[in-house]
Motif scaffolding. Structure first.
Motif, PDB file in Angstrom:
ATOM      1  N   LYS A 151       0.862  -1.163  -0.006  1.00  0.00           N
ATOM      2  CA  LYS A 151      -0.070   0.040  -0.031  1.00  0.00           C
ATOM      3  C   LYS A 151       0.749   1.115   0.042  1.00  0.00           C
ATOM      4  N   VAL A 152       0.568   2.100  -0.927  1.00  0.00           N
ATOM      5  CA  VAL A 152       1.573   3.436  -0.970  1.00  0.00           C
ATOM      6  C   VAL A 152       0.590   4.583  -0.743  1.00  0.00           C
ATOM      7  N   GLY A 153       0.880   5.293   0.083  1.00  0.00           N
ATOM      8  CA  GLY A 153       0.148   6.427   0.640  1.00  0.00           C
ATOM      9  C   GLY A 153       0.946   7.822  -0.068  1.00  0.00           C
ATOM     10  N   VAL A 154       0.462   8.557  -0.718  1.00  0.00           N
ATOM     11  CA  VAL A 154       1.028   9.923  -1.137  1.00  0.00           C
ATOM     12  C   VAL A 154       0.259  11.052  -0.377  1.00  0.00           C
ATOM     13  N   LEU A 155       0.920  11.735   0.340  1.00  0.00           N
ATOM     14  CA  LEU A 155       0.404  13.083   0.769  1.00  0.00           C
ATOM     15  C   LEU A 155       0.499  14.407   0.252  1.00  0.00           C
ATOM     16  N   MET A 156      -0.460  14.924  -0.274  1.00  0.00           N
ATOM     17  CA  MET A 156      -0.664  15.993  -1.324  1.00  0.00           C
ATOM     18  C   MET A 156      -1.129  17.076  -0.353  1.00  0.00           C
ATOM     19  N   SER A 157      -0.648  18.242  -0.633  1.00  0.00           N
ATOM     20  CA  SER A 157      -1.184  19.516   0.082  1.00  0.00           C
ATOM     21  C   SER A 157      -2.478  19.946  -0.507  1.00  0.00           C
ATOM     22  N   THR A 158      -3.409  20.342   0.419  1.00  0.00           N
ATOM     23  CA  THR A 158      -4.876  20.855  -0.167  1.00  0.00           C
ATOM     24  C   THR A 158      -4.487  22.217  -1.055  1.00  0.00           C
ATOM     25  N   GLN A 159      -3.269  22.856  -0.821  1.00  0.00           N
ATOM     26  CA  GLN A 159      -2.929  24.050  -1.371  1.00  0.00           C
ATOM     27  C   GLN A 159      -2.108  23.531  -2.742  1.00  0.00           C
ATOM     28  N   GLY A 160      -2.230  22.458  -3.299  1.00  0.00           N
ATOM     29  CA  GLY A 160      -1.458  21.779  -4.585  1.00  0.00           C
ATOM     30  C   GLY A 160      -1.468  22.663  -5.602  1.00  0.00           C
ATOM     31  N   SER A 161      -0.300  22.653  -6.431  1.00  0.00           N
ATOM     32  CA  SER A 161      -0.164  23.392  -7.352  1.00  0.00           C
ATOM     33  C   SER A 161      -0.073  22.221  -8.710  1.00  0.00           C
ATOM     34  N   PHE A 173       0.864  -3.256  -6.127  1.00  0.00           N
ATOM     35  CA  PHE A 173       0.746  -1.945  -5.073  1.00  0.00           C
ATOM     36  C   PHE A 173      -0.583  -1.314  -5.579  1.00  0.00           C
ATOM     37  N   ALA A 174      -0.947  -0.655  -4.520  1.00  0.00           N
ATOM     38  CA  ALA A 174      -2.315   0.279  -4.706  1.00  0.00           C
ATOM     39  C   ALA A 174      -1.960   1.592  -3.994  1.00  0.00           C
ATOM     40  N   ILE A 175      -2.232   2.635  -4.871  1.00  0.00           N
ATOM     41  CA  ILE A 175      -1.859   3.859  -4.484  1.00  0.00           C
ATOM     42  C   ILE A 175      -3.067   4.601  -3.920  1.00  0.00           C
ATOM     43  N   SER A 176      -2.915   5.273  -2.719  1.00  0.00           N
ATOM     44  CA  SER A 176      -3.829   6.252  -2.131  1.00  0.00           C
ATOM     45  C   SER A 176      -3.313   7.614  -2.011  1.00  0.00           C
ATOM     46  N   VAL A 177      -4.061   8.594  -2.222  1.00  0.00           N
ATOM     47  CA  VAL A 177      -3.734   9.868  -2.028  1.00  0.00           C
ATOM     48  C   VAL A 177      -4.453  10.420  -1.166  1.00  0.00           C
ATOM     49  N   TYR A 178      -3.740  11.223  -0.349  1.00  0.00           N
ATOM     50  CA  TYR A 178      -4.319  11.820   1.072  1.00  0.00           C
ATOM     51  C   TYR A 178      -3.941  13.161   1.054  1.00  0.00           C
ATOM     52  N   GLU A 179      -4.833  14.293   1.106  1.00  0.00           N
ATOM     53  CA  GLU A 179      -4.882  15.714   1.158  1.00  0.00           C
ATOM     54  C   GLU A 179      -4.536  16.001   2.713  1.00  0.00           C
ATOM     55  N   VAL A 180      -3.465  16.774   2.667  1.00  0.00           N
ATOM     56  CA  VAL A 180      -3.313  17.437   4.022  1.00  0.00           C
ATOM     57  C   VAL A 180      -3.137  19.136   4.050  1.00  0.00           C
ATOM     58  N   ASP A 181      -3.922  19.332   4.928  1.00  0.00           N
ATOM     59  CA  ASP A 181      -4.130  20.945   5.091  1.00  0.00           C
ATOM     60  C   ASP A 181      -2.770  21.430   5.646  1.00  0.00           C
ATOM     61  N   THR A 182      -1.916  22.116   4.540  1.00  0.00           N
ATOM     62  CA  THR A 182      -0.628  22.704   5.115  1.00  0.00           C
ATOM     63  C   THR A 182      -0.764  24.021   5.538  1.00  0.00           C
ATOM     64  N   ASN A 203       1.240  24.385  10.689  1.00  0.00           N
ATOM     65  CA  ASN A 203       1.815  23.366  11.285  1.00  0.00           C
ATOM     66  C   ASN A 203       0.694  22.591  11.850  1.00  0.00           C
ATOM     67  N   PHE A 204       0.112  23.141  12.790  1.00  0.00           N
ATOM     68  CA  PHE A 204      -1.204  22.341  13.463  1.00  0.00           C
ATOM     69  C   PHE A 204      -2.001  21.392  12.604  1.00  0.00           C
ATOM     70  N   ASP A 205      -2.434  21.942  11.597  1.00  0.00           N
ATOM     71  CA  ASP A 205      -3.366  21.573  10.804  1.00  0.00           C
ATOM     72  C   ASP A 205      -2.648  20.365   9.995  1.00  0.00           C
ATOM     73  N   ALA A 206      -1.494  20.398   9.594  1.00  0.00           N
ATOM     74  CA  ALA A 206      -0.763  19.393   8.698  1.00  0.00           C
ATOM     75  C   ALA A 206      -0.645  18.334   9.987  1.00  0.00           C
ATOM     76  N   GLU A 207      -0.171  18.319  11.123  1.00  0.00           N
ATOM     77  CA  GLU A 207       0.174  17.581  11.970  1.00  0.00           C
ATOM     78  C   GLU A 207      -1.118  16.795  12.471  1.00  0.00           C
ATOM     79  N   GLU A 208      -2.176  17.576  12.727  1.00  0.00           N
ATOM     80  CA  GLU A 208      -3.319  16.852  12.856  1.00  0.00           C
ATOM     81  C   GLU A 208      -3.933  15.689  11.813  1.00  0.00           C
ATOM     82  N   ASP A 209      -3.892  16.378  10.372  1.00  0.00           N
ATOM     83  CA  ASP A 209      -4.219  15.421   9.436  1.00  0.00           C
ATOM     84  C   ASP A 209      -3.200  14.233   9.179  1.00  0.00           C
ATOM     85  N   ILE A 210      -1.902  14.574   9.349  1.00  0.00           N
ATOM     86  CA  ILE A 210      -1.116  13.521   9.216  1.00  0.00           C
ATOM     87  C   ILE A 210      -1.306  12.140  10.409  1.00  0.00           C
ATOM     88  N   ARG A 211      -1.565  12.744  11.560  1.00  0.00           N
ATOM     89  CA  ARG A 211      -1.917  11.935  12.716  1.00  0.00           C
ATOM     90  C   ARG A 211      -2.905  11.052  12.273  1.00  0.00           C
TER      91      ARG A 211
END
Length: 197
Positions: free
Chosen positions: A141-151, A175-184, A187-195
């Motif tokens: 399982k592959v997880g890719v973290l992407m910023s919600t403010q992606g470009s 493999f199976a890829i999942s994309v997770y959006e992280v609010d960057t 810092n607090f929001d990013a840590e919460e999302d990753i947790r």
């Protein structure tokens, strides 16, 4: 002109230019980039200041750009997780005759002097190779973290990661890829999302 103490000779040295470094990331990577730039600046009789770092007040990137422009510095080196949203402030600095160099995230619509960055295509290929090295036999399982403010650069990098995995996959390693959006946005929001992930 600024007057400082040349620490190597312990004698006053007149510095001819004042540049600022602005980064919303104080990780080891950016600290090392700043330290290397300080050494180069010294060779050119220039002072490079990291605005906002280790300050008792937490300044935003926008605040730091306003401070640098108001101070009339000779140039600004800027890294922000996403350069979008700063166009007006970059333009204001440019109108005041202050060149702005963007690092890693470009804002081509702004009056920035130049952009220094990594080719997103090559970075995607590199990350894809790293993922392949970490894969084990069987199902992965592959997880890719992407910023919600992606470009567009982030999208290109992600596409190249997937393409590299598909092109270089080996039998017995699925493999199976999942994309997770992280609010960057903070810092607090990013840590919460990753947790949560």
């Amino acid at each position: 002109r600024l007057l400082t103490l040349d620490q190597a000779e312990n004698t006053p040295a007149r510095l001819e230019r004042h540049y600022v470094f602005i980064s919303d990331d104080a990780s080891d990577l950016w600290t090392n980039v700043y330290d290397a730039a300080v050494e180069k600046a010294k060779e050119k009789k220039a002072y490079l200041e990291w605005i906002g770092k280790d300050s008792p007040v937490e300044y935003t990137t926008e605040d730091c750009l306003r401070i640098a422009s108001a101070a009339g510095v000779d140039g600004i080196i800027l890294y922000k997780n996403a350069a979008e949203g700063l166009t007006g402030l970059i333009d204001t600095a440019g109108e005041a005759g202050i060149p702005v160099v963007l690092l890693f995230n470009d804002d081509s619509e702004s009056a920035r002097m130049s952009y220094v960055g990594i080719n997103s295509y090559q970075m995607g290929e590199f990350y894809g190779g790293q993922i392949l090295e970490a894969m084990k036999e069987g199902s992965n399982k592959v997880g890719v973290l992407m910023s919600t403010q992606g470009s567009a650069n982030s999208s290109l990098m992600y596409s190249r990661i997937v393409q590299t995995l598909e092109n270089r996959k080996t039998p017995g390693r699925e493999f199976a890829i999942s994309v997770y959006e992280v609010d960057t946005s903070s810092n607090f929001d990013a840590e919460e999302d990753i947790r949560d992930i």
